[in-house]
Write a protein that holds these residues in place. Sequence first.
Motif, short mmCIF file in Angstrom:
data_model
loop_
_atom_site.label_atom_id
_atom_site.label_comp_id
_atom_site.label_asym_id
_atom_site.label_seq_id
_atom_site.Cartn_x
_atom_site.Cartn_y
_atom_site.Cartn_z
N PRO A 191 0.83 -1.21 0.00
CA PRO A 191 0.00 0.00 0.00
C PRO A 191 0.86 1.27 0.00
N ASN A 192 0.59 2.14 -0.94
CA ASN A 192 1.22 3.46 -0.98
C ASN A 192 2.75 3.40 -0.87
N PRO A 193 3.43 2.68 -1.77
CA PRO A 193 4.90 2.57 -1.67
C PRO A 193 5.59 3.90 -1.94
N LYS A 194 6.55 4.24 -1.09
CA LYS A 194 7.26 5.50 -1.23
C LYS A 194 8.74 5.31 -1.58
N LYS A 195 9.38 4.36 -0.95
CA LYS A 195 10.81 4.14 -1.18
C LYS A 195 11.03 2.74 -1.77
N VAL A 196 11.74 2.70 -2.91
CA VAL A 196 11.97 1.43 -3.61
C VAL A 196 13.47 1.26 -3.84
N LEU A 197 13.94 0.05 -3.60
CA LEU A 197 15.33 -0.31 -3.86
C LEU A 197 15.39 -1.27 -5.04
N VAL A 198 16.24 -0.99 -6.01
CA VAL A 198 16.45 -1.88 -7.16
C VAL A 198 17.89 -2.36 -7.12
N LEU A 199 18.09 -3.66 -7.00
CA LEU A 199 19.43 -4.25 -6.98
C LEU A 199 19.66 -4.95 -8.32
N GLY A 200 20.74 -4.58 -9.01
CA GLY A 200 20.90 -5.00 -10.39
C GLY A 200 20.05 -4.09 -11.26
N GLY A 201 19.72 -4.53 -12.47
CA GLY A 201 18.82 -3.73 -13.29
C GLY A 201 19.41 -2.41 -13.73
N VAL B 123 13.85 6.25 -5.43
CA VAL B 123 14.30 4.96 -5.96
C VAL B 123 15.82 4.93 -5.86
N VAL B 124 16.34 3.92 -5.21
CA VAL B 124 17.80 3.71 -5.14
C VAL B 124 18.14 2.52 -6.03
N LEU B 125 18.99 2.75 -7.02
CA LEU B 125 19.45 1.70 -7.92
C LEU B 125 20.89 1.35 -7.59
N VAL B 126 21.14 0.09 -7.25
CA VAL B 126 22.49 -0.37 -6.94
C VAL B 126 22.90 -1.39 -8.00
N ASP B 127 23.86 -1.02 -8.82
CA ASP B 127 24.36 -1.92 -9.87
C ASP B 127 25.88 -1.86 -9.87
N LEU B 128 26.50 -3.02 -9.97
CA LEU B 128 27.95 -3.10 -9.85
C LEU B 128 28.67 -2.34 -10.95
N ASP C 62 28.98 -3.32 -5.24
CA ASP C 62 28.56 -4.70 -5.04
C ASP C 62 27.34 -4.69 -4.12
N ALA C 63 26.24 -5.27 -4.59
CA ALA C 63 24.97 -5.19 -3.85
C ALA C 63 25.08 -5.81 -2.47
N PHE C 64 25.78 -6.93 -2.36
CA PHE C 64 25.93 -7.61 -1.07
C PHE C 64 26.66 -6.70 -0.08
#
Length: 504
Positions: free
Chosen positions: A280-290, A308-313, A346-348
């Motif tokens: 419901p009502n998402p405000k903060k999203v994390l994308v790992l890879g992509g 939106v936080v995008l973490v890609d190596l 590195d996402a980990f």
Amino acid sequence: MRVNVQALLLFSVFVVATCGLVYELVAGTLASYLLGDSVTQFSTIIGVYLFSMGIGSYFSKFFHKNLVAWFIQVEVLVALVGGFSSTILFLLFDRVASFQIVLYMLVSLTGILVGLEIPLIMRILEHRYEFKDLVSKIFTFDYIGALLASVIFPLVLMPHLGLLRTSYFFGLLNAGVALWLCFYFTKEIRGINYLKVSCVVSILCLLAGFVLSDRILAFTESLTYSDKIIHSVQSPYQRIVLTKNDREIRLFLNGNLQFSSADEYRYHEALVHPGLNSVPNPKKVLVLGGGDGFAVREVLKYASVEKVVLVDLDKAVTDLFSSYPTLTVLNQKALHSKKVTIINADAFKWLKDQNQEQFDFVVIDFPDPANYAIGKLYSNTFYKVLRAAIRPGGAVVIQATSPFVAPNAYWCVVNTLASCGFKTLPYHAHVPSFGDWGFVLAAPDKPVQVNSQFLAQLKFLDKPTFEQMRVFPKDMPARQTEVNKLNNQALVHYFEAEWANYLN
């Protein structure tokens, strides 16, 4: 002032050791790119190389006269074999029935030649040092050269030269040392002019290869890919190739298809929207890879999303999809949004050591677990760290390979999540470029409830479609598997075995 002969030959030992290990690292890296499973490739190549050095050392006892001349000739052969090895392997991949035989033959030949050199130098110097000093100096320079190669290969050579130029560069070093020795021992070697000419010709050939390496690589890739290559680049982590035909654009990483513009929307809508609909009502999203920005594009369709936080190596990937005009059209300039923060890490490690936030929704779009480096990102250790980054009531979705081709691998992801306390909701979708593809939606505290109302603007996903995606037919039933742990990497073993069986 003339250089001391001992110093010159000891420097040759240093060059031999450095170049030999670099050729070995190039072969291992190239094999892991082309064949996958980096651990197996590096392990077997190191074993074959060391064994071959032993053979070369054994053969050295049959050389009795003109040892300096023999050393120079062997040095030239090492330069040519090692310098051209990566080009030969790129050219022959997918064009010979037994590529691995060619690979190991080249590694063996290089190892035999390098194995010949050290004993020859020791015998050349045996009258100039006491035995204990000779052994000490030879192996000191040998090991220092090996250390230098192992340090500069990942930090300097791969990021800035790439595989082909690295091979040619060190071939030039080998040939340059051989030529230097020719001039130093001019008066002591019969047939010295022949050796000088062979050194010069070798240097010219290797220099031409170094200068033309981009064209050579482009040519080899044009043989590999059926469509026109519109962009290619070597990052520190992978070879990135874009191809185009009248119908689609395709992205390949290390030769593996990552998306087709003709149907990527099916994959990314299936990846993102069921999970975001469940929160419901998402405000903060994390994308790992992509790093292509397609998942981010789908996330930004929700007006409630503020961050939106995008973490890609690989920075090369995020830079490409932020700047290449054709690609920014496809991802709708998602990576330029003020809501998006791009982190190249590195996402980990980032999740474990740097992240201080909790997110409403996490999208995990890692490559398939084809090797141990990626397999760790599907492990129970990773999922335990992930739990702390999901707020109460939040959810995560994970791309989890094909449940049809690799059912054990798919259900291993599901079972590993469950072992960490996640409530899982498996589903799958048909993506023409890939076939039947699997996803896992999960929540850390309660079962996931997907809202049946999807965004009207979606091309593929709606309520009836998603209900069908949740049904697994009789030939893809749920199954029990091992949990994927860092110390067993069960998922990688499942994945390799099942995909190998399917492709063969």
